[in-house]
Design an enzyme around this catalytic site. Structure first.
Site, PDB file in Angstrom:
ATOM      1  N   LYS A  86       0.708  -1.176   0.108  1.00 37.71           N
ATOM      2  CA  LYS A  86       0.043   0.164   0.019  1.00 37.71           C
ATOM      3  C   LYS A  86       0.790   1.403   0.022  1.00 37.71           C
ATOM      4  O   LYS A  86       0.529   2.214  -0.697  1.00 37.71           O
ATOM      5  CB  LYS A  86      -0.881  -0.087   1.076  1.00 37.71           C
ATOM      6  CG  LYS A  86      -1.893  -1.257   1.282  1.00 37.71           C
ATOM      7  CD  LYS A  86      -2.875  -0.962   2.668  1.00 37.71           C
ATOM      8  CE  LYS A  86      -2.134  -0.994   3.928  1.00 37.71           C
ATOM      9  NZ  LYS A  86      -1.348  -2.405   4.089  1.00 37.71           N
TER      10      LYS A  86
ATOM     11  N   ARG B  77     -10.189   0.501   8.156  1.00 41.76           N
ATOM     12  CA  ARG B  77      -9.622  -0.893   8.266  1.00 41.76           C
ATOM     13  C   ARG B  77     -10.537  -1.692   8.936  1.00 41.76           C
ATOM     14  O   ARG B  77     -10.428  -2.895   9.310  1.00 41.76           O
ATOM     15  CB  ARG B  77      -8.750  -0.745   9.405  1.00 41.76           C
ATOM     16  CG  ARG B  77      -7.279  -0.316   8.661  1.00 41.76           C
ATOM     17  CD  ARG B  77      -5.944  -0.775   9.521  1.00 41.76           C
ATOM     18  NE  ARG B  77      -5.125  -0.070   9.054  1.00 41.76           N
ATOM     19  CZ  ARG B  77      -3.832  -0.544   8.787  1.00 41.76           C
ATOM     20  NH1 ARG B  77      -3.471  -1.777   9.134  1.00 41.76           N
ATOM     21  NH2 ARG B  77      -2.860   0.316   8.192  1.00 41.76           N
TER      22      ARG B  77
ATOM     23  N   ARG C  47      11.441  -5.464   5.428  1.00 43.02           N
ATOM     24  CA  ARG C  47      11.244  -4.125   5.165  1.00 43.02           C
ATOM     25  C   ARG C  47      12.343  -3.216   5.800  1.00 43.02           C
ATOM     26  O   ARG C  47      12.678  -3.390   7.089  1.00 43.02           O
ATOM     27  CB  ARG C  47       9.801  -3.624   5.473  1.00 43.02           C
ATOM     28  CG  ARG C  47       9.711  -2.038   5.467  1.00 43.02           C
ATOM     29  CD  ARG C  47       8.513  -1.512   5.395  1.00 43.02           C
ATOM     30  NE  ARG C  47       7.817  -2.372   6.473  1.00 43.02           N
ATOM     31  CZ  ARG C  47       6.325  -2.118   6.483  1.00 43.02           C
ATOM     32  NH1 ARG C  47       5.630  -1.445   5.637  1.00 43.02           N
ATOM     33  NH2 ARG C  47       5.711  -2.666   7.601  1.00 43.02           N
TER      34      ARG C  47
ATOM     35  N   ARG D   5      11.119  -1.082  11.180  1.00 44.77           N
ATOM     36  CA  ARG D   5      10.043  -0.841  12.115  1.00 44.77           C
ATOM     37  C   ARG D   5       9.568  -1.435  13.154  1.00 44.77           C
ATOM     38  O   ARG D   5       9.858  -2.636  13.159  1.00 44.77           O
ATOM     39  CB  ARG D   5       8.695  -0.571  11.044  1.00 44.77           C
ATOM     40  CG  ARG D   5       8.093   0.710  10.977  1.00 44.77           C
ATOM     41  CD  ARG D   5       7.329   0.428   9.801  1.00 44.77           C
ATOM     42  NE  ARG D   5       5.919  -0.119  10.268  1.00 44.77           N
ATOM     43  CZ  ARG D   5       4.869  -0.287   9.261  1.00 44.77           C
ATOM     44  NH1 ARG D   5       4.826   0.446   8.190  1.00 44.77           N
ATOM     45  NH2 ARG D   5       3.610  -0.757  10.139  1.00 44.77           N
TER      46      ARG D   5
ATOM     47  N   ARG E  85      -0.679  -8.653  13.151  1.00 41.47           N
ATOM     48  CA  ARG E  85      -1.250  -7.915  12.015  1.00 41.47           C
ATOM     49  C   ARG E  85      -1.962  -8.432  10.957  1.00 41.47           C
ATOM     50  O   ARG E  85      -3.182  -8.111  10.589  1.00 41.47           O
ATOM     51  CB  ARG E  85      -0.168  -6.789  11.436  1.00 41.47           C
ATOM     52  CG  ARG E  85       0.170  -5.583  12.645  1.00 41.47           C
ATOM     53  CD  ARG E  85       1.598  -5.086  12.300  1.00 41.47           C
ATOM     54  NE  ARG E  85       1.991  -4.646  11.087  1.00 41.47           N
ATOM     55  CZ  ARG E  85       3.342  -4.735  10.390  1.00 41.47           C
ATOM     56  NH1 ARG E  85       4.071  -5.121  11.166  1.00 41.47           N
ATOM     57  NH2 ARG E  85       3.299  -4.169   9.414  1.00 41.47           N
TER      58      ARG E  85
HETATM   59  P1  AP5 Z   1       4.586  -1.531   2.320  1.00 39.62           P
HETATM   60  O1  AP5 Z   1       4.522  -0.859   0.940  1.00 39.62           O
HETATM   61  O2  AP5 Z   1       5.553  -0.767   3.203  1.00 39.62           O
HETATM   62  O3  AP5 Z   1       3.432  -2.409   2.529  1.00 39.62           O
HETATM   63  P2  AP5 Z   1       2.067  -1.759   2.955  1.00 39.62           P
HETATM   64  O4  AP5 Z   1       1.172  -2.565   2.441  1.00 39.62           O
HETATM   65  O5  AP5 Z   1       2.155  -0.321   3.178  1.00 39.62           O
HETATM   66  O6  AP5 Z   1       2.501  -2.470   4.681  1.00 39.62           O
HETATM   67  P3  AP5 Z   1       2.472  -1.925   5.952  1.00 39.62           P
HETATM   68  O7  AP5 Z   1       2.982  -2.822   7.251  1.00 39.62           O
HETATM   69  O8  AP5 Z   1       2.789  -0.477   6.241  1.00 39.62           O
HETATM   70  O9  AP5 Z   1       1.147  -2.044   6.601  1.00 39.62           O
HETATM   71  P4  AP5 Z   1       0.226  -2.148   7.704  1.00 39.62           P
HETATM   72  O10 AP5 Z   1      -1.044  -1.963   7.347  1.00 39.62           O
HETATM   73  O11 AP5 Z   1       0.703  -3.112   8.673  1.00 39.62           O
HETATM   74  O12 AP5 Z   1       0.901  -0.694   8.327  1.00 39.62           O
HETATM   75  P5  AP5 Z   1       0.301   0.682   8.625  1.00 39.62           P
HETATM   76  O13 AP5 Z   1       1.610   1.522   8.545  1.00 39.62           O
HETATM   77  O14 AP5 Z   1      -0.623   0.963   7.775  1.00 39.62           O
HETATM   78  O15 AP5 Z   1       5.827  -2.814   1.738  1.00 39.62           O
HETATM   79  C1  AP5 Z   1       6.247  -3.643   2.487  1.00 39.62           C
HETATM   80  C2  AP5 Z   1       7.666  -4.071   2.105  1.00 39.62           C
HETATM   81  O16 AP5 Z   1       7.427  -4.912   0.936  1.00 39.62           O
HETATM   82  C3  AP5 Z   1       8.697  -2.731   1.728  1.00 39.62           C
HETATM   83  O17 AP5 Z   1       9.932  -3.223   2.245  1.00 39.62           O
HETATM   84  C4  AP5 Z   1       8.374  -2.877   0.373  1.00 39.62           C
HETATM   85  O18 AP5 Z   1       9.819  -2.128  -0.202  1.00 39.62           O
HETATM   86  C5  AP5 Z   1       8.268  -4.324  -0.124  1.00 39.62           C
HETATM   87  N1  AP5 Z   1       7.275  -4.310  -1.331  1.00 39.62           N
HETATM   88  C6  AP5 Z   1       6.239  -3.649  -1.542  1.00 39.62           C
HETATM   89  N2  AP5 Z   1       5.808  -3.817  -2.634  1.00 39.62           N
HETATM   90  C7  AP5 Z   1       6.737  -5.160  -3.109  1.00 39.62           C
HETATM   91  C8  AP5 Z   1       6.555  -5.855  -4.196  1.00 39.62           C
HETATM   92  N3  AP5 Z   1       5.760  -5.704  -5.496  1.00 39.62           N
HETATM   93  N4  AP5 Z   1       7.503  -6.775  -4.639  1.00 39.62           N
HETATM   94  C9  AP5 Z   1       8.602  -6.968  -3.525  1.00 39.62           C
HETATM   95  N5  AP5 Z   1       8.569  -6.237  -2.590  1.00 39.62           N
HETATM   96  C10 AP5 Z   1       7.740  -5.181  -2.241  1.00 39.62           C
HETATM   97  O19 AP5 Z   1      -0.420   0.556  10.143  1.00 39.62           O
HETATM   98  C11 AP5 Z   1       0.438   0.260  11.245  1.00 39.62           C
HETATM   99  C12 AP5 Z   1      -0.183   0.244  12.380  1.00 39.62           C
HETATM  100  O20 AP5 Z   1      -0.907   1.545  12.941  1.00 39.62           O
HETATM  101  C13 AP5 Z   1      -1.544  -0.888  12.350  1.00 39.62           C
HETATM  102  O21 AP5 Z   1      -0.904  -2.115  12.924  1.00 39.62           O
HETATM  103  C14 AP5 Z   1      -2.358  -0.212  13.529  1.00 39.62           C
HETATM  104  O22 AP5 Z   1      -1.954  -0.347  14.787  1.00 39.62           O
HETATM  105  C15 AP5 Z   1      -2.255   1.248  13.215  1.00 39.62           C
HETATM  106  N6  AP5 Z   1      -3.302   1.863  12.230  1.00 39.62           N
HETATM  107  C16 AP5 Z   1      -2.982   2.386  11.043  1.00 39.62           C
HETATM  108  N7  AP5 Z   1      -3.963   2.811  10.408  1.00 39.62           N
HETATM  109  C17 AP5 Z   1      -5.226   2.255  11.297  1.00 39.62           C
HETATM  110  C18 AP5 Z   1      -6.576   2.431  11.156  1.00 39.62           C
HETATM  111  N8  AP5 Z   1      -7.067   2.783  10.220  1.00 39.62           N
HETATM  112  N9  AP5 Z   1      -7.223   1.957  12.268  1.00 39.62           N
HETATM  113  C19 AP5 Z   1      -6.734   1.369  13.302  1.00 39.62           C
HETATM  114  N10 AP5 Z   1      -5.314   1.237  13.610  1.00 39.62           N
HETATM  115  C20 AP5 Z   1      -4.697   1.629  12.639  1.00 39.62           C
END
Ligand code: AP5
Length: 208
Positions: free
Chosen positions: A8, A82, A121, A154, A165
């Site tokens: 994402k 979410r 990552r 992270r 997660r």
């Molecule tokens: P990346 O692009 O970073 O993946 P992502 O989908 O953004 O994954 P996240 O871990 O950031 O998602 P998340 O939902 O757990 O975390 P968030 O920050 O939103 O890619 C991941 C890795 O893969 C990278 O190294 C990248 O280089 C690699 N990659 C990407 N695409 C690739 C490809 N095609 N091929 C190879 N490699 C690739 O949320 C974190 C926390 O915040 C949550 O756990 C929760 O506690 C809180 N939170 C956030 N939003 C909410 C909400 N709406 N409600 C409640 N709590 C929330």
């Protein structure tokens, strides 16, 4: 939308570089509040490190603040909503400000790939660019390291939190797929290939 590690943030970053549009990522906003040591940051740190969802009220407030700051510009939401309750609150909010969602994009990736992506990552301490020790090219990693940067991991990219997660995603976020499918707002892109290939698929889908 998509599971943790589906790409994402990576794809949102590419879209923002190409299109004139704001990225609103609740994960990024929450991590910034932790780094700043604010009351909100102190409140959410433990929840996030355990891989659980922060309360709906907290993230709704963050979204409201961001939307009021960007005014009339377009925006892309990354990681929000979410769960069904957040999806309903978002619908109400966007109706109030007369900016209905154009569509929702689901990035589809099988769970065995997610774990490798998340454990590999890293973020460059100099540029903030998201990299991966398994998937980024050596030249991309060197670009950070040879300029004196560090590859930071992270706090929630540890094994226990990653598993939690993904579980939380399956239990609370996946039901939203049907919510958006029934509203005829759901587009799905295959997120398994390399970053640039996924991006091309995403753009084709958006043009359609
Ligand atoms: P990346 O692009 O970073 O993946 P992502 O989908 O953004 O994954 P996240 O871990 O950031 O998602 P998340 O939902 O757990 O975390 P968030 O920050 O939103 O890619 C991941 C890795 O893969 C990278 O190294 C990248 O280089 C690699 N990659 C990407 N695409 C690739 C490809 N095609 N091929 C190879 N490699 C690739 O949320 C974190 C926390 O915040 C949550 O756990 C929760 O506690 C809180 N939170 C956030 N939003 C909410 C909400 N709406 N409600 C409640 N709590 C929330």
């Amino acid at each position: 939308m998509g599971a943790p590690g589906s790409g994402k943030g990576t794809q949102a970053e590419k879209l923002m570089n190409e299109y004139d549009c704001h990225q609103i990522s609740t994960g990024v906003l929450l991590r910034q509040s932790i780094e700043s040591g604010s009351d909100l940051g102190n409140k959410v740190q433990k929840i996030m490190s355990e891989g659980l969802l922060v309360s709906d009220d907290i993230v709704l407030d963050l979204i409201k603040n961001q939307l009021s700051e960007i005014g009339d510009d377009g925006f892309l939401l990354d990681g929000y909503p979410r769960n069904i309750s957040q999806a309903k609150s978002l619908k109400d909010l966007l109706e109030t400000i007369n900016k209905p969602l154009d569509y929702t994009i689901l990035i589809n990736v099988p769970s065995e790939i997610l774990i490798k992506r998340l454990s590999g990552r890293r973020t460059c301490s100099l540029t903030g660019k998201t990299l991966n020790i398994y998937f980024s090219s050596q030249s991309e990693l060197d670009e950070c390291l040879s300029n004196g940067g560090e590859l930071l991991q992270r706090e929630d990219d540890n094994e226990d939190s990653i598993i939690k997660r993904i579980e939380v995603y399956e239990e609370q976020t996946e039901p939203m797929i049907d919510f958006y499918r029934s509203a005829e707002l759901l587009l799905t892109v295959d997120g398994q290939g390399p970053v640039d290939e996924v991006y091309l698929g995403l753009k084709k889908l958006m043009e359609l």
